[in-house]
Design a protein around this motif. Structure first.
Motif, PDB file in Angstrom:
ATOM      1  N   ARG A  78       0.863  -1.239  -0.016  1.00 48.95           N
ATOM      2  CA  ARG A  78      -0.020  -0.025   0.059  1.00 48.95           C
ATOM      3  C   ARG A  78       0.895   1.316   0.065  1.00 48.95           C
ATOM      4  O   ARG A  78       1.841   1.488   0.914  1.00 48.95           O
ATOM      5  N   GLU A  79       0.657   2.236  -0.872  1.00 52.57           N
ATOM      6  CA  GLU A  79       1.386   3.366  -0.991  1.00 52.57           C
ATOM      7  C   GLU A  79       0.595   4.372  -0.011  1.00 52.57           C
ATOM      8  O   GLU A  79      -0.608   4.420  -0.082  1.00 52.57           O
ATOM      9  N   VAL A  80       1.503   5.047   0.778  1.00 52.20           N
ATOM     10  CA  VAL A  80       1.011   5.980   1.711  1.00 52.20           C
ATOM     11  C   VAL A  80       1.589   7.295   1.917  1.00 52.20           C
ATOM     12  O   VAL A  80       1.746   7.833   3.068  1.00 52.20           O
ATOM     13  N   GLY A  81       1.765   7.988   0.787  1.00 53.43           N
ATOM     14  CA  GLY A  81       2.342   9.310   0.872  1.00 53.43           C
ATOM     15  C   GLY A  81       3.521   9.523   1.571  1.00 53.43           C
ATOM     16  O   GLY A  81       4.416   9.010   1.451  1.00 53.43           O
ATOM     17  N   LEU A  82       3.073  10.501   2.243  1.00 54.37           N
ATOM     18  CA  LEU A  82       4.342  10.778   3.277  1.00 54.37           C
ATOM     19  C   LEU A  82       4.624   9.974   4.664  1.00 54.37           C
ATOM     20  O   LEU A  82       5.554  10.046   5.589  1.00 54.37           O
ATOM     21  N   GLY A  83       4.041   8.760   4.649  1.00 55.37           N
ATOM     22  CA  GLY A  83       4.019   8.039   5.689  1.00 55.37           C
ATOM     23  C   GLY A  83       3.156   7.718   6.784  1.00 55.37           C
ATOM     24  O   GLY A  83       3.122   6.957   7.580  1.00 55.37           O
ATOM     25  N   ASN A  84       2.243   8.590   6.694  1.00 58.73           N
ATOM     26  CA  ASN A  84       1.218   8.401   7.545  1.00 58.73           C
ATOM     27  C   ASN A  84      -0.069   7.594   7.263  1.00 58.73           C
ATOM     28  O   ASN A  84      -0.595   7.391   6.263  1.00 58.73           O
ATOM     29  N   VAL A  85      -0.230   6.450   8.210  1.00 59.18           N
ATOM     30  CA  VAL A  85      -1.303   5.449   7.971  1.00 59.18           C
ATOM     31  C   VAL A  85      -2.528   5.568   9.051  1.00 59.18           C
ATOM     32  O   VAL A  85      -2.298   5.738  10.095  1.00 59.18           O
ATOM     33  N   ASP A  86      -3.610   5.707   8.436  1.00 57.58           N
ATOM     34  CA  ASP A  86      -4.737   6.054   9.011  1.00 57.58           C
ATOM     35  C   ASP A  86      -5.333   4.570   9.596  1.00 57.58           C
ATOM     36  O   ASP A  86      -4.997   3.692   8.987  1.00 57.58           O
ATOM     37  N   SER A  87      -6.472   4.587  10.494  1.00 61.27           N
ATOM     38  CA  SER A  87      -6.725   3.484  11.026  1.00 61.27           C
ATOM     39  C   SER A  87      -7.300   2.694   9.938  1.00 61.27           C
ATOM     40  O   SER A  87      -7.760   1.267   9.954  1.00 61.27           O
ATOM     41  N   ARG A  88      -8.224   3.158   8.958  1.00 60.83           N
ATOM     42  CA  ARG A  88      -8.887   2.420   8.009  1.00 60.83           C
ATOM     43  C   ARG A  88      -8.056   1.610   7.119  1.00 60.83           C
ATOM     44  O   ARG A  88      -8.284   0.442   6.765  1.00 60.83           O
TER      45      ARG A  88
END
Lengths: 306, 370
Positions: free
Chosen positions: B134-144
């Motif tokens: 999963r690609e997550v931009g600047l590294g922030n991962v939301d709970s979803r």
């Protein structure tokens, strides 16, 4: 995406054709002032500089402004080159892009990855091209030099050079010049893991240039940009001759070889992986810089990318 | 900067990612005290910046003090893929039901952070099967996102809840500490369905270290490498006997390749950088003079912004001060190259027109001298 040659040269009939205005950020620093002088001597139309606290003064005859908004407002420039230390890069680059700069040349080395990623995002939103960070810049020999490269290796011609390394860009261009292959553009994408214009994007900005008979790609170990470019050359059926060079075949694993981006993890980033992908795209890889013109001559002799 | 396992786990613990109880020592006396506090059985783990420790015998189970007295010194002496043991972690054994893989890393080609997770962990990343990416931009991962990844791995109930929590904490560490890689492999599911990070690997962005004084205690560079960094050039020590010096990382790498192609063995990679002065080059030569293994110096300069005379002046000063007593083979091209050749005439620096010639001469001479 913005057109690189249009930004750098413009179109015949434009009043600033081949005289595109350029702003220097960090113009009063030791590095910035020295290279401003060098770029002016080459004929680059430097119209303004920015150094906070020194607005209103002049250096090398170039007026200094407090910030990018004022400098762009006064000159209409779309090109800027940044010389500030790495820790101030982010704010300088944001200021430039917010002020409407469309081609940003980012010289500083040691810019944190997080800051580079932030600028990549902003540039995408603003439809701007970022060259670097950790780049020698861009030169169209005989017309415009936006960077820190010496003038002597380059001469006008029809070969495009794209490079991840500064001195190797000079070395390879010098060898091309000696073999009578002048250059239509030399584009330093930078030695960091994150490039404003990665190899493929740099390739796409120059591939349709009018004066390009062939392309030389100077790469090095680390990442998979060369592998992706090779696939891109296959996928887009690019039919002009392409020749490559890759530095770092003898480098040990997991050691950063000078450039932040030049590091091998396992087989990821290794020279072997790049060479074998290039072979699939019919791109010969020189063993040493001096071999590049020979391979290019061979390719050009056959005409198209055969 | 690559953190050792115990250092990564220290960061994990600070963000309340569960890790096994463990103690780190650098000598057997401290090790014995740690063993007594921890109680047998436990695992003895060599702390070194390299993968594949288990296979190499650098991680071993230990059931009693007789075993401890044998295994601790043995593991302390281990060298795996050229990496020495730098400390020893004693860690309580876990009751493992299943091993997962989880990492967050800087994806260079996509220019964003990327999660890799798998329900089949415990092996090196190259062999991890059924990767969920999963690609997550600047590294922030939301709970979803974290929950989606966990479900895709087949986790549910308590294990899923814990996984979501751990992934989000790992994301927080990555962003806040500016890591290029944060990896937990294996992330173990224990018999009671709780999760624990059995191993930890982190690589911090060296260029961001100016914002992270709290991580300086983990920095371990050789004295030479540290002095090089201070002077603004890059130095990588290698195993051979010919020091390779030049300006520009690409050019020095290229010289290293050509030297190796011709049977030469590089002793170091030294890039004096774009802003080199006579003083910094002199400092570079001082560092090389401290490397006993160096039997010759190969110089490749493309004089542009840094004039070749700047470098030639440093060499002359080094001869005057008797700093260098090994032969030097140099190719200088570009700015003021002719003047440099003139300056170095009659010195122990042999000048060549091409790098190929300089390399041939260096290899022949150094091999001759053994």
């Amino acid at each position: 995406m913005a057109d690189l040659f249009d930004l750098l040269i413009g179109k015949e009939g434009d009043k600033d054709y081949k005289k595109k205005p350029v702003i220097v950020q960090g113009i009063t620093g030791k590095f910035g002032s020295f290279h401003t002088q060098q770029m002016l001597a080459y004929g680059t139309n430097i119209v303004a500089g920015v150094t906070p606290g020194k607005g209103g003064q002049k250096i090398e005859g170039v007026p200094i402004y407090e910030n990018m908004k004022d400098a762009v407002g006064a000159t209409g420039a779309k090109i800027s080159i940044i010389f500030v230390p790495a820790r101030y890069f982010l704010s300088a680059a944001v200021e430039a892009l917010d002020a409407g700069i469309k081609l940003l040349v980012a010289i500083p080395e040691h810019v944190p990855v997080k800051d580079a990623l932030t600028i990549v995002d902003l540039a995408k939103k603003n439809d701007a091209i970022v060259v670097g960070p950790n780049t020698p810049g861009v030169i169209i020999p005989g017309i415009i030099k936006i960077g820190i490269m010496p003038a002597s290796p380059f001469k006008p011609g029809n070969i495009a050079v794209i490079s991840r390394s500064g001195t190797l860009m000079y070395e390879v261009s010098h060898n091309l010049t000696l073999a009578n292959f002048g250059q239509s553009i030399c584009f330093g994408i930078g030695g960091d893991p994150i490039n404003g214009a990665p190899l493929i994007q740099a390739f796409d900005t120059i591939r349709d240039g009018a004066n390009i008979d062939g392309v030389v790609v100077v790469g090095e170990i680390g990442g998979d940009a060369e592998e992706m470019l090779a696939q891109h050359i296959i996928d887009t059926k690019f039919d002009k001759p392409v020749v490559a060079y890759i530095a770092g075949r003898a480098a040990p694993k997991e050691k950063r070889m000078g450039h932040a981006g030049a590091i091998i993890y396992g087989t990821y980033g290794s020279a072997e992986s790049k060479v074998s992908m290039y072979a699939k795209a019919n791109v010969p890889v020189a063993k040493r810089p001096a071999e590049v013109p020979m391979l290019l001559a061979g390719k050009l002799g056959k005409g198209r990318n055969k | 900067m690559r953190l050792l396992e115990y250092q990564a786990k220290e960061l994990f613990a600070g963000y309340t990612i569960p890790t096994p109880q463990g103690l780190t020592s650098k000598d057997i006396e401290q090790g014995r005290k740690d063993a007594a506090r921890l109680g047998f059985p436990f695992v003895i783990k060599a702390q070194m910046a390299v993968g594949g420790r288990g296979k190499a015998g650098a991680i071993q189970k230990c059931h009693n003090s007789d075993e401890f007295e044998l295994k601790y010194p043995e593991i302390m002496q281990k060298v795996v893929k050229g990496e020495k043991t730098r400390a020893i972690l004693l860690e309580k054994m876990a009751d493992i039901k299943k091993e997962l893989y989880l990492s967050l890393f800087l994806n260079r080609s996509k220019r964003c952070y990327t999660i890799i997770a798998s329900a089949e962990g415990g092996v090196e990343i190259e062999s991890v099967k059924n990767q969920i990416i999963r690609e997550v931009g600047l590294g922030n991962v939301d709970s979803r996102t974290a929950e989606e990844v966990g479900k895709e791995m087949g986790l549910k109930d308590k294990a899923l809840t814990q996984f979501v929590d751990i992934l989000q904490k790992l994301s927080k560490i990555t962003v806040e500490k500016e890591a290029e890689l944060a990896e937990i492999n294996p992330l173990a599911i224990l018999k009671d369905d709780s999760l624990v990070a059995l191993d930890g690997k982190m690589i911090i962005d060296d260029n961001a270290m100016f914002r992270h004084d709290e991580l300086r205690k983990f920095q371990e560079v050789s004295e030479l490498e540290e002095r090089a960094e201070k002077s603004g050039f890059s130095l990588v020590e290698l195993d051979g006997n010919i020091a390779v010096v030049g300006n520009g990382a690409g050019l020095v790498m290229s010289t290293l390749d050509m030297l190796s192609d011709n049977g030469g063995k590089p002793a170091c990679f030294l890039d004096v950088g774009g802003g080199a002065t006579t003083d910094t080059v002199y400092e570079a030569l001082t560092l090389i003079s401290k490397m006993k293994k160096v039997k010759g110096i190969l110089v490749n300069l493309y004089g542009g912004i840094v004039k070749t005379t700047t470098v030639a002046t440093a060499f002359i000063k080094a001869y005057d001060n008797k700093l260098i007593d090994v032969p030097v083979f140099a190719r200088m091209s570009g700015a003021e190259a002719d003047k440099s050749k003139e300056m170095l005439k009659g010195s122990r620096t042999k000048m060549f027109d091409t790098i190929e010639e300089a390399i041939n001469a260096a290899v022949i001479e150094v091999n001759k001298n053994g």
